[in-house]
Design an enzyme around this catalytic site. Sequence first.
Site, PDB file in Angstrom:
ATOM      1  N   PRO A   9       3.560   4.716  77.241  1.00 32.63           N
ATOM      2  CA  PRO A   9       3.264   4.126  78.546  1.00 32.63           C
ATOM      3  C   PRO A   9       4.443   4.098  79.516  1.00 32.63           C
ATOM      4  CG  PRO A   9       3.299   2.446  76.816  1.00 32.63           C
ATOM      5  CD  PRO A   9       3.331   3.784  76.132  1.00 32.63           C
ATOM      6  N   ASN A  10       4.108   4.395  80.738  1.00 29.95           N
ATOM      7  CA  ASN A  10       5.022   4.351  81.901  1.00 29.95           C
ATOM      8  C   ASN A  10       6.004   5.512  81.970  1.00 29.95           C
ATOM      9  OD1 ASN A  10       3.997   1.822  82.986  1.00 29.95           O
ATOM     10  ND2 ASN A  10       4.930   0.875  81.200  1.00 29.95           N
ATOM     11  N   TYR A  22      17.504   5.360  82.711  1.00 28.53           N
ATOM     12  CA  TYR A  22      16.770   6.513  82.179  1.00 28.53           C
ATOM     13  C   TYR A  22      17.175   7.852  82.783  1.00 28.53           C
ATOM     14  CZ  TYR A  22      13.759   2.815  80.358  1.00 28.53           C
ATOM     15  OH  TYR A  22      13.288   1.714  79.697  1.00 28.53           O
ATOM     16  N   ASN A  74       8.100   9.517  71.820  1.00 30.88           N
ATOM     17  CA  ASN A  74       8.747   8.375  72.479  1.00 30.88           C
ATOM     18  C   ASN A  74       7.614   7.393  72.754  1.00 30.88           C
ATOM     19  OD1 ASN A  74       9.910   6.446  74.053  1.00 30.88           O
ATOM     20  ND2 ASN A  74      11.045   7.865  75.357  1.00 30.88           N
ATOM     21  N   ALA A  77       7.128   1.297  75.241  1.00 30.91           N
ATOM     22  CA  ALA A  77       7.018  -0.129  74.878  1.00 30.91           C
ATOM     23  C   ALA A  77       6.205  -0.354  73.605  1.00 30.91           C
ATOM     24  CB  ALA A  77       6.412  -0.901  76.041  1.00 30.91           C
ATOM     25  N   GLU A  98      11.078   9.725  66.034  1.00 33.90           N
ATOM     26  CA  GLU A  98      11.002   8.775  67.158  1.00 33.90           C
ATOM     27  C   GLU A  98      12.217   8.993  68.071  1.00 33.90           C
ATOM     28  OE1 GLU A  98      10.466   4.688  65.857  1.00 33.90           O
ATOM     29  OE2 GLU A  98      11.447   3.944  67.653  1.00 33.90           O
ATOM     30  N   ILE A 101      15.163   7.344  75.046  1.00 37.13           N
ATOM     31  CA  ILE A 101      16.124   7.849  76.030  1.00 37.13           C
ATOM     32  C   ILE A 101      17.311   6.890  76.133  1.00 37.13           C
ATOM     33  CG2 ILE A 101      16.432   8.418  78.477  1.00 37.13           C
ATOM     34  CD1 ILE A 101      13.328   9.011  78.493  1.00 37.13           C
ATOM     35  N   ARG A 107      20.245  -3.224  74.721  1.00 37.76           N
ATOM     36  CA  ARG A 107      19.362  -3.858  75.700  1.00 37.76           C
ATOM     37  C   ARG A 107      18.790  -5.175  75.146  1.00 37.76           C
ATOM     38  NH1 ARG A 107      15.417   0.504  78.045  1.00 37.76           N
ATOM     39  NH2 ARG A 107      15.197  -1.132  79.613  1.00 37.76           N
ATOM     40  N   ARG A 111      13.808  -5.219  72.255  1.00 37.11           N
ATOM     41  CA  ARG A 111      13.777  -3.750  72.107  1.00 37.11           C
ATOM     42  C   ARG A 111      14.495  -3.290  70.833  1.00 37.11           C
ATOM     43  NH1 ARG A 111      11.931  -1.991  77.184  1.00 37.11           N
ATOM     44  NH2 ARG A 111      12.611  -3.386  78.839  1.00 37.11           N
TER      45      ARG A 111
HETATM   46  O1  CA2 Z   1      14.505   4.320  76.077  1.00 37.41           O
HETATM   47  C1  CA2 Z   1      13.331   4.682  75.904  1.00 37.41           C
HETATM   48  O2  CA2 Z   1      13.010   5.866  75.848  1.00 37.41           O
HETATM   49  C2  CA2 Z   1      12.219   3.629  75.828  1.00 37.41           C
HETATM   50  O3  CA2 Z   1      11.263   4.080  74.878  1.00 37.41           O
HETATM   51  C3  CA2 Z   1      11.599   3.567  77.215  1.00 37.41           C
HETATM   52  C4  CA2 Z   1      10.535   2.500  77.357  1.00 37.41           C
HETATM   53  C5  CA2 Z   1      11.044   1.150  76.844  1.00 37.41           C
HETATM   54  O4  CA2 Z   1       9.978   0.208  76.852  1.00 37.41           O
HETATM   55  C6  CA2 Z   1      11.613   1.254  75.441  1.00 37.41           C
HETATM   56  O5  CA2 Z   1      12.110  -0.027  75.064  1.00 37.41           O
HETATM   57  C7  CA2 Z   1      12.716   2.276  75.380  1.00 37.41           C
HETATM   58  C8  CA2 Z   1      10.140   2.347  78.836  1.00 37.41           C
HETATM   59  C9  CA2 Z   1       9.388   3.514  79.348  1.00 37.41           C
HETATM   60  C10 CA2 Z   1       9.187   3.395  80.818  1.00 37.41           C
HETATM   61  O6  CA2 Z   1      10.086   4.287  81.403  1.00 37.41           O
HETATM   62  C11 CA2 Z   1      10.249   4.352  82.741  1.00 37.41           C
HETATM   63  C12 CA2 Z   1      11.323   5.063  83.181  1.00 37.41           C
HETATM   64  C13 CA2 Z   1      11.570   5.188  84.504  1.00 37.41           C
HETATM   65  C14 CA2 Z   1      10.709   4.619  85.409  1.00 37.41           C
HETATM   66  C15 CA2 Z   1       9.640   3.903  84.979  1.00 37.41           C
HETATM   67  C16 CA2 Z   1       9.402   3.787  83.638  1.00 37.41           C
END
Ligand code: CA2
Length: 147
Positions: A9-10, A22, A74, A77, A98, A101, A107, A111
Site C-alpha cells: 500500500p501507498n 524514500y 515490499n 505498512a 522482503e 527502501i 524509524r 516499524r
Molecule cells: O521503507 C519501506 O520500503 C517501507 O516498506 C515503506 C512503507 C512503510 O510503511 C514501511 O514501514 C517501510 C511506506 C510505503 C509508502 O511509501 C510512500 C513513499 C512515498 C510517498 C508516499 C508513500
Amino acid sequence: MKIMILNGPNLNRLGKREPEIYGHETLQDVEHKLLQLANKHEVTIDFRQSNHEGELVDWLHEAADNAYEGVVINPAAYTHTSVALHDAIAGIDVPVIEVHISNVHKREAFRHHSYLAPACIGQIVGLGTYGYQLALQTFIQKGESSR
Ligand code: CA2
C-alpha cells in the site's frame, strides 16, 4: 525464470512525497531498472502494486501456482500488521525476499517488527530502491548456479 515483484500500500505514491525518506524515484523508475537487469539475464519479471492486502495474498498464491522461481515483496505498512501475508508466504514453496527502501530500524518502534520476515528467506532494509535490484540479483544468481 519468472520472478514476481510485489509492492504494498501507498507505494504507488513513491517519488511523490517524503523524498528525504524514500528518495525521488517513482515505482515506474524502479520497474524500469529491474527490467534492464532482468533482460540481461533472460529473466521475466512481473511487477505489481496493490493497496489491498487480499490482492497481495492472491498474487502470492498465483506465484506458487504458476511456478515462479522467486518473489520480491515490499509489503509496506502490511509488514507490521499482516498475519495473512505471513501465512501466505509460509504456505507457498516459492522463496520470498522482503525489501524495505528505508531503514525501518532507524524509524518509529512500530516499524521495527516484521510479521513476514520469519517466513522469508531474507530481508533487505535501508539501501533505498537498490534493495530491489539486490533481491532480484539474488534470485538470478540462485537460478544460474542451479543450472
Ligand atoms: O521503507 C519501506 O520500503 C517501507 O516498506 C515503506 C512503507 C512503510 O510503511 C514501511 O514501514 C517501510 C511506506 C510505503 C509508502 O511509501 C510512500 C513513499 C512515498 C510517498 C508516499 C508513500
